[in-house]
Design an enzyme around this catalytic site. Structure first.
Site, mmCIF file in Angstrom:
data_model
loop_
_atom_site.group_PDB
_atom_site.id
_atom_site.type_symbol
_atom_site.label_atom_id
_atom_site.label_comp_id
_atom_site.label_asym_id
_atom_site.label_seq_id
_atom_site.Cartn_x
_atom_site.Cartn_y
_atom_site.Cartn_z
ATOM 1 N N GLY A 249 0.740 -1.190 0.026
ATOM 2 C CA GLY A 249 0.140 0.001 0.072
ATOM 3 C C GLY A 249 0.926 1.198 0.003
ATOM 4 O O GLY A 249 0.309 2.437 -0.215
ATOM 5 N N GLU A 291 4.299 -6.481 1.406
ATOM 6 C CA GLU A 291 3.644 -6.913 -0.024
ATOM 7 C C GLU A 291 3.565 -5.594 -0.983
ATOM 8 O O GLU A 291 2.424 -5.419 -1.207
ATOM 9 C CB GLU A 291 2.138 -7.397 0.147
ATOM 10 C CG GLU A 291 2.229 -8.810 0.992
ATOM 11 C CD GLU A 291 0.514 -8.820 1.364
ATOM 12 O OE1 GLU A 291 0.014 -7.842 1.237
ATOM 13 O OE2 GLU A 291 0.293 -10.009 1.420
ATOM 14 N N PRO A 292 4.406 -4.903 -1.156
ATOM 15 C CA PRO A 292 4.440 -3.743 -2.010
ATOM 16 C C PRO A 292 4.148 -4.257 -3.680
ATOM 17 O O PRO A 292 4.477 -4.979 -3.789
ATOM 18 C CB PRO A 292 5.559 -3.012 -1.953
ATOM 19 C CG PRO A 292 6.480 -3.847 -1.735
ATOM 20 C CD PRO A 292 5.936 -5.104 -0.725
ATOM 21 N N GLY A 293 3.009 -3.339 -4.202
ATOM 22 C CA GLY A 293 2.773 -3.653 -5.378
ATOM 23 C C GLY A 293 3.300 -2.290 -6.314
ATOM 24 O O GLY A 293 4.141 -2.197 -6.753
ATOM 25 N N ARG A 294 2.322 -1.592 -5.994
ATOM 26 C CA ARG A 294 2.544 -0.166 -6.766
ATOM 27 C C ARG A 294 3.983 0.485 -6.567
ATOM 28 O O ARG A 294 4.548 0.902 -7.717
ATOM 29 C CB ARG A 294 1.552 0.723 -6.149
ATOM 30 C CG ARG A 294 1.576 1.999 -6.932
ATOM 31 C CD ARG A 294 0.599 3.250 -6.215
ATOM 32 N NE ARG A 294 -0.781 2.681 -5.652
ATOM 33 C CZ ARG A 294 -1.761 2.786 -6.542
ATOM 34 N NH1 ARG A 294 -1.479 3.303 -7.767
ATOM 35 N NH2 ARG A 294 -2.865 2.433 -5.786
ATOM 36 N N ARG A 331 -7.525 4.169 -14.634
ATOM 37 C CA ARG A 331 -7.047 4.673 -13.263
ATOM 38 C C ARG A 331 -7.746 6.053 -13.157
ATOM 39 O O ARG A 331 -7.865 6.631 -11.890
ATOM 40 C CB ARG A 331 -5.779 4.570 -12.880
ATOM 41 C CG ARG A 331 -5.079 3.306 -12.847
ATOM 42 C CD ARG A 331 -3.775 3.152 -12.244
ATOM 43 N NE ARG A 331 -3.972 3.711 -10.853
ATOM 44 C CZ ARG A 331 -3.511 4.824 -10.270
ATOM 45 N NH1 ARG A 331 -3.136 5.718 -11.091
ATOM 46 N NH2 ARG A 331 -3.966 5.039 -9.087
ATOM 47 N N CYS A 362 -14.832 5.451 -26.614
ATOM 48 C CA CYS A 362 -16.442 6.145 -26.589
ATOM 49 C C CYS A 362 -17.195 6.476 -25.092
ATOM 50 O O CYS A 362 -18.024 5.916 -24.968
ATOM 51 C CB CYS A 362 -17.273 5.370 -27.450
ATOM 52 S SG CYS A 362 -16.634 5.080 -28.976
ATOM 53 N N GLU A 363 -16.338 7.287 -24.516
ATOM 54 C CA GLU A 363 -16.837 7.503 -23.409
ATOM 55 C C GLU A 363 -16.437 9.156 -22.934
ATOM 56 O O GLU A 363 -15.146 9.306 -23.263
ATOM 57 C CB GLU A 363 -16.176 6.888 -21.902
ATOM 58 C CG GLU A 363 -16.384 5.549 -22.083
ATOM 59 C CD GLU A 363 -17.482 4.930 -21.319
ATOM 60 O OE1 GLU A 363 -17.805 5.702 -20.108
ATOM 61 O OE2 GLU A 363 -18.092 3.881 -21.511
ATOM 62 N N TYR A 391 -1.148 -1.207 -12.090
ATOM 63 C CA TYR A 391 -2.678 -1.241 -12.196
ATOM 64 C C TYR A 391 -3.104 -0.448 -13.321
ATOM 65 O O TYR A 391 -4.102 0.115 -13.321
ATOM 66 C CB TYR A 391 -3.147 -0.327 -11.025
ATOM 67 C CG TYR A 391 -2.641 -1.125 -9.593
ATOM 68 C CD1 TYR A 391 -3.092 -2.467 -9.504
ATOM 69 C CD2 TYR A 391 -1.835 -0.463 -8.809
ATOM 70 C CE1 TYR A 391 -2.795 -3.293 -8.202
ATOM 71 C CE2 TYR A 391 -1.421 -1.109 -7.669
ATOM 72 C CZ TYR A 391 -2.132 -2.503 -7.326
ATOM 73 O OH TYR A 391 -1.724 -3.248 -6.387
#
Ligand SMILES: Cc1ncc(COP(=O)(O)O)c(C=O)c1O
Ligand SMILES: N[C@@H](CCCC[NH3+])C(=O)O
EC number: 4.1.1.20
Length: 437
Positions: A249, A291-294, A331, A362-363, A391
């Protein structure tokens, strides 16, 4: 703060004024591999891992394990590299278990998360005898106990405890609050019940306890509190944990204005809180698992897009459309994430124009950067978006039948394909193909 400080370590501006990574001219790469294109700088990935390993050594006297949260980005070729760099893996699905197995991870460093693991996922983890299945709720505890008994195999577990505290981050990525879908809450006694049931089961070997607070966090205080609550909870139940994990996190700077993301304060706080608790309860130091991801992977990655149409709206906003957006990076729409951009061809040129970068999907919500100052742009220019390694690809979709992009791994003098761009096939879906094994 200099813009380039949030780019990968080996970013430079070459003699043509082009952005380069690990000596590779990004204009050449965009022309050769097409866009959208994602790039990972090998040197940054290694430096991030190395930095955390050194911080563990400096601040924690017990054993520590760095387990990469693979949901941030995973592919077979990438996993093979990570396995060699001596990190563990946090997985959450059959697909991620499969990649961990085939890419060369030892089961002793792989743990499985998830608030609703399928029987197939639990069985695969049981059969492979991984480090721990992280039990998320009472129903899962019962199911896993039955499965272990049926397989006649004792299973190592952690309990995911929800410490019922709120953290300062986007509501969609908070996970430790009273109303969270994740984990066994302290507040209502289910954590105590799970712990007692685990300890009395012949089929469950409780090797640790875990909490994950959320993502993109820059404040160390919730981590200190979480460790304190986990340890009080264990001590109250006369349980001495062999492993403790306060999750991942830790945040990342997406713009130069974001807070300092140096992980030293994170590791120092977590290690300090853990040592204090161990001394207070007279425990041997548990193995500490982060547990770092980012943080491990975001800054190593860059997204490259090609500029297409431009227009100025009657509301006087100058729009620049790129050839990707929402499908490869949801994101911004999901979390109002903020990014910056640099023009690859003219990286050092002064920014004289305020524009909005919009995607091609198309948004109306497909806006990559609502407002950014850039040099004047023309069709065919390329934009580089830093801090794109986490991510984005792992949450990318095929919206509007978009092909997920090519992903390259860049070393000095060497380019490897981590993932090939998807290709439409006759079966009316996209073929997913990774780099050659
Ligand atoms: C259990 C768990 N661990 C680790 C992570 C990784 O988080 P981050 O990428 O913010 O470090 C997550 C995702 O938030 C998670 O759910
Ligand atoms: N997908 C989120 C992070 C979620 C973390 C996983 N639990 C983001 O991009 O910020």
């Amino acid at each position: 703060m200099d813009d380039l400080s949030i780019f990968p370590n080996s970013t430079s501006i070459n003699q043509n004024g082009h952005l380069a990574i690990a000596g590779h001219d990004l204009v050449d790469l965009a022309n050769q591999y097409g866009t959208p294109l994602y790039l990972y700088d090998a040197a940054t990935v290694r430096a991030q891992i190395d930095r955390l390993h050194r911080l563990f050594k400096r601040y924690y006297p017990g054993e520590a394990l760095l387990a990469y949260a693979s949901k941030a980005y995973l592919s077979f070729q990438f996993a093979k590299k990570l396995a060699k760099y001596g990190v563990g893996l946090d997985v959450v699905s059959l697909g991620e278990i499969h990649i961990a197995q085939t890419a060369g991870f030892q089961p002793s460093v792989v743990h499985l998360h998830g608030n609703n693991k399928s029987e197939a996922e639990l069985q695969a983890a049981l059969d492979w005898a991984i480090q721990a299945i992280v039990v998320d709720n009472l129903e899962e505890l019962e199911l896993l106990e039955q499965m272990a008994s049926h397989s006649q195999k004792r299973v190592r577990i952690w309990l995911r405890i929800t410490p019922d505290l709120s953290v300062d981050t986007h509501p969609h990525i908070q996970t430790a609050h009273l109303d969270s879908k994740f984990g066994l809450h302290l507040e209502n006694g289910e954590a105590d019940e799970a712990l007692q049931r685990s300890l009395s089961s012949p089929w469950l070997e409780l090797s640790g306890i875990h909490a994950h607070l959320g993502s993109q966090i820059f404040d160390t205080e919730p981590y200190r509190l979480a460790i304190e609550r986990l340890c009080e909870f264990a001590a109250k139940n006369n349980y001495i944990p062999a492993e403790i994990s306060p999750g991942g996190g830790w945040g990342v700077r997406y713009t130069p204005e974001d807070p300092d993301d140096d992980p030293e304060q994170w590791v120092r706080t977590v290690s300090g809180a853990m040592q204090e608790a161990a001394i207070r309860h007279d425990w041997p130091y548990p193995r500490l698992v982060l547990e770092p991801g980012r943080w491990l992977i975001a800054r190593a990655g860059i997204a490259i897009y090609r500029v297409g149409n431009q227009k100025t709206t009657p509301a006087q906003t100058h729009l620049v459309a790129i050839d990707g957006g929402l499908a490869d990076n949801p994101r911004v729409a999901l979390y109002q994430a903020r990014y910056i951009a640099k023009v690859v061809e003219r990286a050092a040129e002064p920014a004289t124009q305020t524009v909005r970068i919009v995607g091609k999907f198309c948004e109306s919500g497909d806006v990559l950067i609502p407002q950014v100052n850039l040099p004047p742009l023309q069709r065919g220019d390329h934009l580089a978006i830093p801090a794109s390694g986490a991510y984005q690809l792992s949450m990318a979709s095929n919206y509007n039948y978009a092909a997920r992009p090519t992903v390259l791994w860049l070393e000095q003098g060497q380019i490897e394909i981590l993932q090939q761009r998807e290709q439409p096939d006759q079966s009316s879906w996209l073929v997913y193909s990774e780099g050659k094994h």
